[in-house]
Structures are given as C-alpha cells and as structure tokens.
Motif scaffolding. Sequence first.
Motif, PDB file in Angstrom:
ATOM      1  N   VAL A 282      -0.574  -1.531  -5.556  1.00  0.00           N
ATOM      2  CA  VAL A 282      -0.685  -0.321  -4.736  1.00  0.00           C
ATOM      3  C   VAL A 282      -0.551  -0.679  -3.262  1.00  0.00           C
ATOM      4  N   ASN A 283       0.001   0.256  -2.507  1.00  0.00           N
ATOM      5  CA  ASN A 283      -0.029   0.180  -1.052  1.00  0.00           C
ATOM      6  C   ASN A 283      -1.311   0.860  -0.607  1.00  0.00           C
ATOM      7  N   GLU A 284      -2.001   0.252   0.339  1.00  0.00           N
ATOM      8  CA  GLU A 284      -3.257   0.830   0.804  1.00  0.00           C
ATOM      9  C   GLU A 284      -3.240   0.969   2.316  1.00  0.00           C
ATOM     10  N   GLY A 285      -3.679   2.121   2.769  1.00  0.00           N
ATOM     11  CA  GLY A 285      -3.816   2.368   4.200  1.00  0.00           C
ATOM     12  C   GLY A 285      -5.229   2.824   4.495  1.00  0.00           C
ATOM     13  N   VAL A 286      -5.819   2.243   5.540  1.00  0.00           N
ATOM     14  CA  VAL A 286      -7.191   2.588   5.924  1.00  0.00           C
ATOM     15  C   VAL A 286      -7.166   3.074   7.367  1.00  0.00           C
TER      16      VAL A 286
ATOM     17  N   GLU B 116     -10.444   7.658   6.443  1.00  0.00           N
ATOM     18  CA  GLU B 116      -9.399   7.960   5.458  1.00  0.00           C
ATOM     19  C   GLU B 116      -9.018   6.680   4.746  1.00  0.00           C
ATOM     20  N   ASN B 117      -8.751   6.803   3.453  1.00  0.00           N
ATOM     21  CA  ASN B 117      -8.286   5.675   2.661  1.00  0.00           C
ATOM     22  C   ASN B 117      -7.258   6.205   1.677  1.00  0.00           C
ATOM     23  N   VAL B 118      -6.028   5.699   1.770  1.00  0.00           N
ATOM     24  CA  VAL B 118      -4.953   6.156   0.898  1.00  0.00           C
ATOM     25  C   VAL B 118      -4.464   4.974   0.071  1.00  0.00           C
TER      26      VAL B 118
END
Length: 191
Positions: free
Chosen positions: A41-45, A54-56
């Motif tokens: 998974v790609n994760e963005g914080v 936010e956490n995607v």
Amino acid sequence: MAQIGLKYLICSKLTETETEATYTGGKIMAYAIKADMSIEVNEGVLRGDDRIIENVKEFKSGKLTLNGDHLDYETRALILGHTLTTIESGTNKKMTAKGSDDGAFVGVGFYATSIKNNIRGFRAIWLTKVKFGVPSESMETRGEAINFQTPTIEGTILTNVLDVWKEEATFPTEAEAKTWLNTMASIGGTP
C-alpha cells in the motif's frame, strides 16, 4: 473466517480500453497446490497540531505466488509470451523462450472452502490484472522416496483500467463458485 483447501486455478487474457476490461480465452492453469498473495500500500500521513489528522492508505500493487502441478505450453505461451510450434508428426509441440518475450496481462481466479460458525462456504477470488514472470523450477534425481517437483510462478497484481484489483464473492456451493469464476474468465462463452 478460516479457510481450507484451494481449487480451480484459472486465467484469462485481459484486454483493456479506456472504459472497459474484458477477458477472453479462459483456461485452467494447473491443479492448484498453493496461492500466496501479499499486498503493498501507499501511505500518506498529514500532521497538524502535533498529531496525525489524516492518514490515507491505498492499494499500490501486490505479489501473487502460485504453485500448481504443471504449467502446460499453452499456458506458458499466454502468460509468458513464449512461442509454440508443431514438430514431427504434427502432434508434438516445441516451446521457444526468448529473452525478449513478454506475456499478456491476465485475470487469475481460484476458490477455497471457508468455514465460519461451522458453516461452509466457497470463497472465490478473481484478480483482475496480473503480469507473470518466468517460473522457478527445481529438479532432482529420484532417491529412496518419490519427491514431486512442481513449478512456482510469481506475478505482480495491478489495478485494471477501472481501478479494480480484486473481485471476490462467497457462495454456499462449490458449483456456484466455479460458475462465477467461469463467468469472470469467459470460460464456456462470453459473459
């Protein structure tokens, strides 16, 4: 949900347009021995006010490792791009593998028996876009005991043009699971 068994390892050639993903030439790949999937998974914080606000996490790609009893020449030609020719009396085939061979994107399906609260179901999985690499093989001399050697092949799981990487459904009967997979792979006709 606990799972036991693995059956009906199939694939089908994927064709994509800007708005549609279709499958043709569905076939059984091998008798299924093992299927392993691992997903990246790609994760963005996003941080603010000294905390995570936010956490995607989104699907990036996956790895599919399959072990079956045998990959016939037709399956290898489809998924690896190798060339088949007829030799001798017209019934024997020769497969030629080149370094520049590039197989088709395929959909891959299989099913397993699932058990929850002592009720059995059949979980069918259709991976919408997979690209395989050359399989690993091992051979050894026969000794005191018979040790079967079977091919292991690894593919990359991707999203198709519709941003879908997996479809799955659980059915009360094995026949329904198989019928659904046949429809996904266009085995026995077009969906």
